[in-house]
Design a protein around this motif. Sequence first.
Motif, mmCIF file in Angstrom:
data_model
loop_
_atom_site.group_PDB
_atom_site.id
_atom_site.type_symbol
_atom_site.label_atom_id
_atom_site.label_comp_id
_atom_site.label_asym_id
_atom_site.label_seq_id
_atom_site.Cartn_x
_atom_site.Cartn_y
_atom_site.Cartn_z
ATOM 1 N N ARG A 56 -10.979 18.291 -39.363
ATOM 2 C CA ARG A 56 -10.686 17.658 -38.087
ATOM 3 C C ARG A 56 -11.980 17.452 -37.325
ATOM 4 N N SER A 57 -11.970 16.537 -36.378
ATOM 5 C CA SER A 57 -13.223 16.096 -35.767
ATOM 6 C C SER A 57 -13.873 17.141 -34.867
ATOM 7 N N GLN A 58 -13.076 17.959 -34.172
ATOM 8 C CA GLN A 58 -13.658 18.841 -33.157
ATOM 9 C C GLN A 58 -14.732 19.771 -33.706
ATOM 10 N N PRO A 59 -14.495 20.511 -34.815
ATOM 11 C CA PRO A 59 -15.568 21.396 -35.286
ATOM 12 C C PRO A 59 -16.816 20.652 -35.732
ATOM 13 N N LEU A 60 -16.666 19.440 -36.276
ATOM 14 C CA LEU A 60 -17.844 18.665 -36.657
ATOM 15 C C LEU A 60 -18.621 18.223 -35.421
ATOM 16 N N TYR A 61 -17.917 17.740 -34.387
ATOM 17 C CA TYR A 61 -18.592 17.337 -33.162
ATOM 18 C C TYR A 61 -19.306 18.528 -32.518
ATOM 19 N N GLU A 62 -18.674 19.693 -32.550
ATOM 20 C CA GLU A 62 -19.299 20.884 -31.956
ATOM 21 C C GLU A 62 -20.558 21.283 -32.709
ATOM 22 N N LEU A 63 -20.495 21.220 -34.047
ATOM 23 C CA LEU A 63 -21.683 21.539 -34.838
ATOM 24 C C LEU A 63 -22.791 20.533 -34.559
ATOM 25 N N ALA A 64 -22.447 19.251 -34.503
ATOM 26 C CA ALA A 64 -23.454 18.219 -34.227
ATOM 27 C C ALA A 64 -24.092 18.440 -32.859
ATOM 28 N N ALA A 65 -23.290 18.801 -31.857
ATOM 29 C CA ALA A 65 -23.826 19.036 -30.515
ATOM 30 C C ALA A 65 -24.777 20.225 -30.506
ATOM 31 N N ALA A 66 -24.443 21.265 -31.286
ATOM 32 C CA ALA A 66 -25.318 22.440 -31.352
ATOM 33 C C ALA A 66 -26.652 22.095 -32.007
ATOM 34 N N VAL A 67 -26.616 21.298 -33.071
ATOM 35 C CA VAL A 67 -27.861 20.882 -33.733
ATOM 36 C C VAL A 67 -28.670 19.988 -32.807
ATOM 37 N N GLU A 68 -27.998 19.092 -32.126
ATOM 38 C CA GLU A 68 -28.674 18.199 -31.167
ATOM 39 C C GLU A 68 -29.446 19.009 -30.124
ATOM 40 N N GLU A 69 -28.799 20.048 -29.596
ATOM 41 C CA GLU A 69 -29.462 20.885 -28.599
ATOM 42 C C GLU A 69 -30.627 21.660 -29.209
ATOM 43 N N ARG A 70 -30.409 22.205 -30.408
ATOM 44 C CA ARG A 70 -31.458 23.011 -31.041
ATOM 45 C C ARG A 70 -32.693 22.170 -31.360
ATOM 46 N N LEU A 71 -32.488 20.909 -31.749
ATOM 47 C CA LEU A 71 -33.617 20.040 -32.069
ATOM 48 C C LEU A 71 -34.251 19.415 -30.830
ATOM 49 N N GLY A 72 -33.644 19.650 -29.666
ATOM 50 C CA GLY A 72 -34.178 19.052 -28.442
ATOM 51 C C GLY A 72 -34.021 17.551 -28.405
ATOM 52 N N ALA A 73 -32.947 17.037 -28.996
ATOM 53 C CA ALA A 73 -32.730 15.592 -29.044
ATOM 54 C C ALA A 73 -32.467 15.033 -27.647
ATOM 55 N N VAL A 74 -32.868 13.795 -27.440
ATOM 56 C CA VAL A 74 -32.624 13.087 -26.185
ATOM 57 C C VAL A 74 -31.330 12.308 -26.318
ATOM 58 N N ARG A 75 -30.405 12.516 -25.406
ATOM 59 C CA ARG A 75 -29.132 11.794 -25.401
ATOM 60 C C ARG A 75 -29.215 10.661 -24.382
ATOM 61 N N VAL A 76 -29.051 9.419 -24.859
ATOM 62 C CA VAL A 76 -29.051 8.248 -23.987
ATOM 63 C C VAL A 76 -27.611 7.757 -23.893
ATOM 64 N N THR A 77 -26.963 8.006 -22.760
ATOM 65 C CA THR A 77 -25.547 7.661 -22.604
ATOM 66 C C THR A 77 -25.421 6.243 -22.057
ATOM 67 N N ALA A 78 -25.673 5.299 -22.938
ATOM 68 C CA ALA A 78 -25.609 3.880 -22.573
ATOM 69 C C ALA A 78 -25.231 3.100 -23.828
ATOM 70 N N PRO A 79 -24.587 1.952 -23.661
ATOM 71 C CA PRO A 79 -24.278 1.136 -24.834
ATOM 72 C C PRO A 79 -25.538 0.495 -25.403
ATOM 73 N N ALA A 80 -25.623 0.488 -26.714
ATOM 74 C CA ALA A 80 -26.743 -0.186 -27.372
ATOM 75 C C ALA A 80 -26.333 -1.617 -27.699
ATOM 76 N N ALA A 81 -27.273 -2.523 -27.587
ATOM 77 C CA ALA A 81 -27.031 -3.924 -27.942
ATOM 78 C C ALA A 81 -27.853 -4.272 -29.177
ATOM 79 N N ASP A 82 -29.110 -4.674 -28.981
ATOM 80 C CA ASP A 82 -29.957 -5.085 -30.102
ATOM 81 C C ASP A 82 -30.766 -3.904 -30.633
ATOM 82 N N VAL A 83 -30.961 -3.929 -31.954
ATOM 83 C CA VAL A 83 -31.856 -2.976 -32.620
ATOM 84 C C VAL A 83 -32.902 -3.834 -33.325
ATOM 85 N N VAL A 84 -34.089 -3.910 -32.729
ATOM 86 C CA VAL A 84 -35.109 -4.864 -33.159
ATOM 87 C C VAL A 84 -36.245 -4.126 -33.857
ATOM 88 N N ASP A 85 -36.526 -4.535 -35.077
ATOM 89 C CA ASP A 85 -37.622 -3.964 -35.876
ATOM 90 C C ASP A 85 -38.812 -4.912 -35.760
#
Length: 388
Positions: free
Chosen positions: A93-122
């Motif tokens: 089920r999704s909840q334990p996976l989301y919780e694990l992902a959130a814990a890893v995100e915090e441990r790695l010091g990831a930046v969360r950008v809470t905005a919709p993405a449009a273009d991904v330009v290389d």
Amino acid sequence: MSAPVDVDLVLVGGGGAASLVLAALGRERLPGLRLAIVDPVRKRGQDRTWAFWGQPGTVLDPLLSASWGEVDVVTPARRRVLALEPLRYAMLRSQPLYELAAAVEERLGAVRVTAPAADVVDDGSRVVVTDPQGTPLVRAGWALDSRPRKPARAGRTNWLQHFRGWWLESDRPAFEPDRAVLMDFRTPQPARGVSFGYVLPVSDRFALVEYTEFSPAVLDGDAYDAALRGYARLSGLDLGALRVREVEDGVIPMTDGVFDPRPSPRVVRLGTAGGATRPSTGFTFSAMARQAGDIARELAAGRPPVPGAPYPPRHRWMDAVQLRALDRGLVDGVTFFDRLFDRNPPERVLRFLDGTTSWSEDLTLMASSPLLPMTRAAAGDAMARLRR
């Protein structure tokens, strides 16, 4: 206007595929990795259920809600009880996976950008992720984009796996927790397509009961609920004694269209957009998990985060032929799946659906299918490819 975040890796989209990547990153040593996630919503709670098969003892085992060593495959003529050893069927089920992902995100010091993405330009040296107004949000060395999108090249056959499931709870024992129903084809079959029900029990009092169709279009109105009520009666479930705790719906593409997993050198697409959905069934989870593991291992080795192909090219061809045979009415869907399980060990069929069988096993599987109709479908597929 603030400057865009500058990182090594950005995850564009924060759903199941991105959560699996974060979980995999958490298992590797990645000192100094600068990571960002761009998604307008932080995924939480139980919004979906994944069911998949594989060998026990994986890193996901602690997150599982249930697993089964035996499953039933049911047709109007008979009920098969299939022992899956050395594999097992599992539910996440999704909840334990989301919780694990959130814990890893915090441990790695990831930046969360809470905005919709449009273009991904290389631009050849970096990737820039912008919002719908064109404002740069993130600059990164690499982007992993899991947002849904249409195939880069339209399919010759385009079906859907579409479903509704009820999480049913009872005050008394109502389910067999040691055995799941993988496919029950006693459901009324659509004029064009194949349908089945299944039961995934978490305990003797709580289970997911679902109705699924493989067909060209979704159903209207209350047709899913009517189908679920009918399937519950077929399964001997007393809905008067059961409570619907949750409802899950979904629509997954089944197409031989081509998805582009690498639209530019520094952008990698994941999930359905990266070809992880199996065209012949709509199953996706196992390939997403493989992609995530590949990415984490490559990064840990100091290499670009590029996963291997989710399925061998020959499997994509086999799927295209199967879809064509079903779509043109050359084979009956129930008979086709019944014959596969009748003439092959269940673990071979399941590994094929996961894309992990060998050449010799694939030849054996093809020989066990209806040869004349499948040959006609293969010939039609070849002619369609030539015309394109």
